[in-house]
Motif scaffolding. Sequence first.
Motif, PDB file in Angstrom:
ATOM      1  N   ALA A  24       0.472  -1.240  -0.029  1.00 12.22           N
ATOM      2  CA  ALA A  24       0.596  -0.311   0.127  1.00 12.22           C
ATOM      3  C   ALA A  24       0.759   1.327   0.308  1.00 12.22           C
ATOM      4  O   ALA A  24       1.756   0.894   0.768  1.00 12.22           O
ATOM      5  N   ASP A  25       0.484   2.015  -0.664  1.00 12.52           N
ATOM      6  CA  ASP A  25       1.393   3.243  -0.616  1.00 12.52           C
ATOM      7  C   ASP A  25       1.631   4.066   0.851  1.00 12.52           C
ATOM      8  O   ASP A  25       2.862   4.598   1.253  1.00 12.52           O
ATOM      9  N   SER A  26      -0.049   3.796   1.294  1.00 16.57           N
ATOM     10  CA  SER A  26       1.170   4.300   2.757  1.00 16.57           C
ATOM     11  C   SER A  26       2.185   4.074   3.848  1.00 16.57           C
ATOM     12  O   SER A  26       2.207   3.699   4.751  1.00 16.57           O
ATOM     13  N   VAL A  27       2.990   2.593   3.245  1.00 17.48           N
ATOM     14  CA  VAL A  27       3.471   1.982   4.165  1.00 17.48           C
ATOM     15  C   VAL A  27       4.847   1.527   3.090  1.00 17.48           C
ATOM     16  O   VAL A  27       6.246   0.863   3.913  1.00 17.48           O
ATOM     17  N   ASN A  28       4.438   2.465   1.813  1.00 16.24           N
ATOM     18  CA  ASN A  28       5.756   1.421   1.379  1.00 16.24           C
ATOM     19  C   ASN A  28       7.218   2.090   1.134  1.00 16.24           C
ATOM     20  O   ASN A  28       6.832   3.249   1.096  1.00 16.24           O
ATOM     21  N   GLY A  29       8.319   1.576   1.510  1.00 11.96           N
ATOM     22  CA  GLY A  29       9.571   2.732   1.640  1.00 11.96           C
ATOM     23  C   GLY A  29       9.477   2.269   3.436  1.00 11.96           C
ATOM     24  O   GLY A  29      10.765   2.559   3.683  1.00 11.96           O
ATOM     25  N   ARG A  30       8.330   1.718   4.061  1.00 12.47           N
ATOM     26  CA  ARG A  30       8.854   1.985   5.663  1.00 12.47           C
ATOM     27  C   ARG A  30       8.754   0.606   6.602  1.00 12.47           C
ATOM     28  O   ARG A  30       9.318  -0.535   6.837  1.00 12.47           O
ATOM     29  N   PHE A  31       7.061  -0.665   4.984  1.00 13.80           N
ATOM     30  CA  PHE A  31       7.472  -2.108   5.490  1.00 13.80           C
ATOM     31  C   PHE A  31       7.758  -3.012   4.762  1.00 13.80           C
ATOM     32  O   PHE A  31       8.195  -2.585   3.412  1.00 13.80           O
ATOM     33  N   THR A  32       8.259  -3.951   5.319  1.00 10.51           N
ATOM     34  CA  THR A  32       8.653  -5.223   3.885  1.00 10.51           C
ATOM     35  C   THR A  32       7.948  -6.500   4.085  1.00 10.51           C
ATOM     36  O   THR A  32       7.927  -7.044   5.541  1.00 10.51           O
ATOM     37  N   ILE A  33       7.420  -6.963   3.484  1.00  6.33           N
ATOM     38  CA  ILE A  33       6.623  -8.332   3.577  1.00  6.33           C
ATOM     39  C   ILE A  33       7.595  -8.890   2.858  1.00  6.33           C
ATOM     40  O   ILE A  33       8.806  -9.101   2.065  1.00  6.33           O
ATOM     41  N   SER A  34       8.283 -10.830   4.018  1.00  5.39           N
ATOM     42  CA  SER A  34       9.115 -11.423   3.265  1.00  5.39           C
ATOM     43  C   SER A  34       8.648 -12.964   4.341  1.00  5.39           C
ATOM     44  O   SER A  34       7.535 -12.941   4.693  1.00  5.39           O
ATOM     45  N   ARG A  35       8.998 -13.919   3.632  1.00  2.00           N
ATOM     46  CA  ARG A  35       8.262 -15.140   3.306  1.00  2.00           C
ATOM     47  C   ARG A  35       9.353 -16.384   3.655  1.00  2.00           C
ATOM     48  O   ARG A  35      10.398 -16.186   2.944  1.00  2.00           O
TER      49      ARG A  35
END
Length: 122
Positions: free
Chosen positions: A60-71
């Motif tokens: 989402a634009d609101s978290v892009n650059g701050r959050f990272t999803i991984s698995r």
Amino acid sequence: VQLVESGGTLVQAGGSLRLSCAASGRSFSSYGMGWFRQGPGKEREFVAAINWSGSSTYYADSVNGRFTISRDNAKNTVYLQMNSLKPEDTAVYYCAAAAAPWGGPHENYRYWGQGTQVTVSS
């Protein structure tokens, strides 16, 4: 598939937090995964998605650059690393699994966890 989120807590603005979502079942590695959140008085919204292999992500634009999803498919776990947290990130965070290699930003996920509370103080 059962999903159990963990890692939510109270954190100060500007801080970091990592959420985990542990999945049961042998099909985890074939599912696209997503994180959603629901803030107080708000509708649930998309946060991040990752495809079955981890090679593709979307935010989402609101978290892009701050959050990272991984698995980690060997551990049947998906993560959400959250940095530079803001008070508006306060929400219950939900993990979701799509019965497909990619779930995307829409709520067309088949399996949902119970959520974990993240509170960001100013």
